[in-house]
Scaffold this motif. Structure first.
Motif, PDB file in Angstrom:
ATOM      1  N   PHE A  34       0.807  -1.218   0.000  1.00 22.40           N
ATOM      2  CA  PHE A  34       0.000   0.000   0.000  1.00 22.40           C
ATOM      3  C   PHE A  34       0.845   1.277   0.000  1.00 22.40           C
ATOM      4  CE2 PHE A  34      -1.407   3.329   2.974  1.00 22.40           C
ATOM      5  CZ  PHE A  34      -2.444   3.884   2.229  1.00 22.40           C
ATOM      6  N   ASP A  35       1.844   1.358   0.860  1.00 20.94           N
ATOM      7  CA  ASP A  35       2.577   2.617   1.057  1.00 20.94           C
ATOM      8  C   ASP A  35       3.257   3.129  -0.213  1.00 20.94           C
ATOM      9  OD1 ASP A  35       2.061   3.117   3.878  1.00 20.94           O
ATOM     10  OD2 ASP A  35       3.290   1.358   4.263  1.00 20.94           O
ATOM     11  N   PRO A  36       4.074   2.322  -0.917  1.00 18.32           N
ATOM     12  CA  PRO A  36       4.708   2.858  -2.126  1.00 18.32           C
ATOM     13  C   PRO A  36       3.717   3.176  -3.228  1.00 18.32           C
ATOM     14  CG  PRO A  36       5.217   0.520  -1.858  1.00 18.32           C
ATOM     15  CD  PRO A  36       4.565   0.962  -0.593  1.00 18.32           C
ATOM     16  N   GLU A  37       2.687   2.362  -3.373  1.00 17.18           N
ATOM     17  CA  GLU A  37       1.715   2.629  -4.433  1.00 17.18           C
ATOM     18  C   GLU A  37       0.914   3.887  -4.128  1.00 17.18           C
ATOM     19  OE1 GLU A  37      -1.340   0.320  -7.417  1.00 17.18           O
ATOM     20  OE2 GLU A  37      -0.319  -0.781  -5.832  1.00 17.18           O
ATOM     21  N   ALA A  38       0.619   4.122  -2.863  1.00 19.38           N
ATOM     22  CA  ALA A  38      -0.100   5.350  -2.485  1.00 19.38           C
ATOM     23  C   ALA A  38       0.724   6.578  -2.835  1.00 19.38           C
ATOM     24  CB  ALA A  38      -0.424   5.328  -0.993  1.00 19.38           C
ATOM     25  N   ALA A  39       2.030   6.543  -2.539  1.00 14.74           N
ATOM     26  CA  ALA A  39       2.885   7.691  -2.831  1.00 14.74           C
ATOM     27  C   ALA A  39       2.948   7.970  -4.328  1.00 14.74           C
ATOM     28  CB  ALA A  39       4.283   7.448  -2.270  1.00 14.74           C
ATOM     29  N   VAL A  40       3.120   6.907  -5.126  1.00 18.02           N
ATOM     30  CA  VAL A  40       3.219   7.083  -6.580  1.00 18.02           C
ATOM     31  C   VAL A  40       1.904   7.573  -7.171  1.00 18.02           C
ATOM     32  CG1 VAL A  40       3.519   5.854  -8.767  1.00 18.02           C
ATOM     33  CG2 VAL A  40       5.091   5.415  -6.874  1.00 18.02           C
ATOM     34  N   ARG A  41       0.818   6.933  -6.816  1.00 16.34           N
ATOM     35  CA  ARG A  41      -0.469   7.296  -7.417  1.00 16.34           C
ATOM     36  C   ARG A  41      -0.932   8.686  -6.974  1.00 16.34           C
ATOM     37  NH1 ARG A  41      -3.007   3.572 -10.441  1.00 16.34           N
ATOM     38  NH2 ARG A  41      -2.260   1.407 -10.337  1.00 16.34           N
ATOM     39  N   LEU A  42      -0.613   9.079  -5.757  1.00 20.19           N
ATOM     40  CA  LEU A  42      -0.959  10.438  -5.342  1.00 20.19           C
ATOM     41  C   LEU A  42      -0.134  11.468  -6.106  1.00 20.19           C
ATOM     42  CD1 LEU A  42      -1.520  10.057  -1.504  1.00 20.19           C
ATOM     43  CD2 LEU A  42      -3.208  10.722  -3.208  1.00 20.19           C
ATOM     44  N   CYS A  43       1.122  11.156  -6.408  1.00 23.65           N
ATOM     45  CA  CYS A  43       1.910  12.053  -7.266  1.00 23.65           C
ATOM     46  C   CYS A  43       1.246  12.170  -8.639  1.00 23.65           C
ATOM     47  CB  CYS A  43       3.335  11.532  -7.413  1.00 23.65           C
ATOM     48  SG  CYS A  43       4.419  11.867  -6.002  1.00 23.65           S
ATOM     49  N   LEU A  83       6.065  -6.586  -4.150  1.00 22.39           N
ATOM     50  CA  LEU A  83       6.582  -5.272  -4.547  1.00 22.39           C
ATOM     51  C   LEU A  83       7.020  -5.259  -6.012  1.00 22.39           C
ATOM     52  CD1 LEU A  83       8.691  -4.331  -1.385  1.00 22.39           C
ATOM     53  CD2 LEU A  83       6.581  -3.240  -2.150  1.00 22.39           C
ATOM     54  N   THR A  84       7.610  -6.360  -6.462  1.00 27.99           N
ATOM     55  CA  THR A  84       8.021  -6.438  -7.865  1.00 27.99           C
ATOM     56  C   THR A  84       6.812  -6.361  -8.791  1.00 27.99           C
ATOM     57  OG1 THR A  84       9.968  -7.770  -7.294  1.00 27.99           O
ATOM     58  CG2 THR A  84       9.205  -7.858  -9.579  1.00 27.99           C
ATOM     59  N   GLY A  85       5.764  -7.110  -8.448  1.00 28.50           N
ATOM     60  CA  GLY A  85       4.542  -7.056  -9.253  1.00 28.50           C
ATOM     61  C   GLY A  85       3.920  -5.672  -9.239  1.00 28.50           C
ATOM     62  N   MET A  86       3.962  -5.019  -8.069  1.00 32.84           N
ATOM     63  CA  MET A  86       3.392  -3.676  -7.957  1.00 32.84           C
ATOM     64  C   MET A  86       4.134  -2.689  -8.849  1.00 32.84           C
ATOM     65  SD  MET A  86       3.661  -1.023  -4.834  1.00 32.84           S
ATOM     66  CE  MET A  86       5.379  -0.890  -5.318  1.00 32.84           C
ATOM     67  N   HIS A  87       5.473  -2.715  -8.807  1.00 33.36           N
ATOM     68  CA  HIS A  87       6.232  -1.768  -9.621  1.00 33.36           C
ATOM     69  C   HIS A  87       6.121  -2.077 -11.114  1.00 33.36           C
ATOM     70  CE1 HIS A  87       7.940   0.890  -6.693  1.00 33.36           C
ATOM     71  NE2 HIS A  87       8.402  -0.107  -5.970  1.00 33.36           N
ATOM     72  N   THR A  88       5.961  -3.344 -11.465  1.00 31.22           N
ATOM     73  CA  THR A  88       5.708  -3.683 -12.868  1.00 31.22           C
ATOM     74  C   THR A  88       4.402  -3.057 -13.326  1.00 31.22           C
ATOM     75  OG1 THR A  88       6.900  -5.787 -12.623  1.00 31.22           O
ATOM     76  CG2 THR A  88       5.389  -5.580 -14.494  1.00 31.22           C
ATOM     77  N   ARG A  89       3.388  -3.166 -12.494  1.00 31.64           N
ATOM     78  CA  ARG A  89       2.076  -2.577 -12.807  1.00 31.64           C
ATOM     79  C   ARG A  89       2.163  -1.055 -12.875  1.00 31.64           C
ATOM     80  NH1 ARG A  89      -0.150  -4.601  -8.740  1.00 31.64           N
ATOM     81  NH2 ARG A  89      -0.389  -2.779  -7.416  1.00 31.64           N
ATOM     82  N   LEU A  90       2.877  -0.455 -11.913  1.00 30.74           N
ATOM     83  CA  LEU A  90       3.002   1.000 -11.888  1.00 30.74           C
ATOM     84  C   LEU A  90       3.816   1.519 -13.074  1.00 30.74           C
ATOM     85  CD1 LEU A  90       3.570   1.767  -8.103  1.00 30.74           C
ATOM     86  CD2 LEU A  90       1.506   2.178  -9.447  1.00 30.74           C
TER      87      LEU A  90
END
Length: 255
Positions: A182-191, A226-233
């Motif tokens: 949640f934390d890294p994806e929240a920071a990226v998506r809010l940016c 986390l790897t899957g999350m950053h691939t998606r992001l």
């Protein structure tokens, strides 16, 4: 302590061990109100926290019937907080690693810059596992690439103040951001959403088992997550790249 009408401390909690009581007491000594979202804990902490709340008007505890993940617990608390009129939440872990003494500083910065998210940048001591300290640099590098270096000081550290409305909007637009990532994806998506990051240094303490520390981190499972999350992001970043470049150009032109 006079309750804040706009900012509250939100603590998601899952099987935290006895440290949770010290965490909540420390948070309450610094801020009013404090809300705890018990995310399906089965270690007896829910009962203890409910008993604490019964004797403290500044403490509110919500108990979820089953474990849904950190992001899901935060979203549940955010939704209730916004409905109650709160505009910002400071999230912190329940295991004692995050410093309650930093709450007033972060809240004050949020009050001055209410449109920003105030991100804690961890200041590690000798208690921090070296593998995790080094590994987070990878996630931070990806997060900054995915936002064209908007200024995310640390993508993983969960001690931060969010504007409630944008975060709820971001989370309701897709089904992710419900678990450990949640934390890294929240920071990226809010940016991406246009919320500017503000970074403040923040001490962090890791407790070993002998000190009552509890960790649910699994190196293989959570690093794969986390790897899957950053691939998606990153795929989302490529789709948004023209808009992000235009925003960066407009920002530089206005300076």
């Amino acid at each position: 302590m006079t309750p804040s009408p706009s900012h509250l401390v939100l603590i998601p909690s899952y099987n935290p061990g006895p440290k949770v009581y010290d965490t909540v007491r420390a948070a309450r000594a610094q801020w009013n109100p404090v809300w705890v979202i018990v995310d399906g804990s089965c270690d007896g902490s829910a009962e203890g926290l409910v008993a604490m709340a019964a004797e403290d008007a500044g403490l509110h505890v919500e108990v979820l019937p089953e474990n849904r993940g950190k992001g899901a617990a935060v979203l549940y608390g955010l939704t209730l907080a916004e409905a109650a009129g709160f505009t910002h939440v400071l999230t912190m872990d329940s295991d004692g690693q995050h410093p309650a003494a930093s709450i007033p500083e972060f809240m004050a910065r949020s009050a001055v810059e209410p449109d920003a998210m105030v991100l804690g940048v961890p200041q590690f001591d000798a208690s921090a596992p070296k593998l995790r300290v080094r590994g987070r640099k990878v996630s931070n590098g990806w997060a900054n690439l995915e936002t064209l270096w908007m200024g995310i000081g640390d993508s993983l550290f969960g001690f931060r103040v969010y504007p409630a409305k944008p975060l709820i909007a971001v989370m309701q637009q897709q089904r992710w951001m419900r678990r450990f990532d949640f934390d890294p994806e929240a920071a990226v998506r809010l940016c991406w959403y246009g919320v500017r990051p503000v970074n403040l240094p923040c001490p962090v303490r890791y407790f070993d088992a002998g000190e009552g520390g509890v960790s649910h981190f699994n190196y293989l499972r959570d690093n794969l997550l986390l790897t899957g999350m950053h691939t998606r992001l990153f795929c989302g970043f490529l789709l948004r790249l023209p808009r992000l470049l235009l925003r960066r150009l407009v920002s530089r032109t206005r300076r």
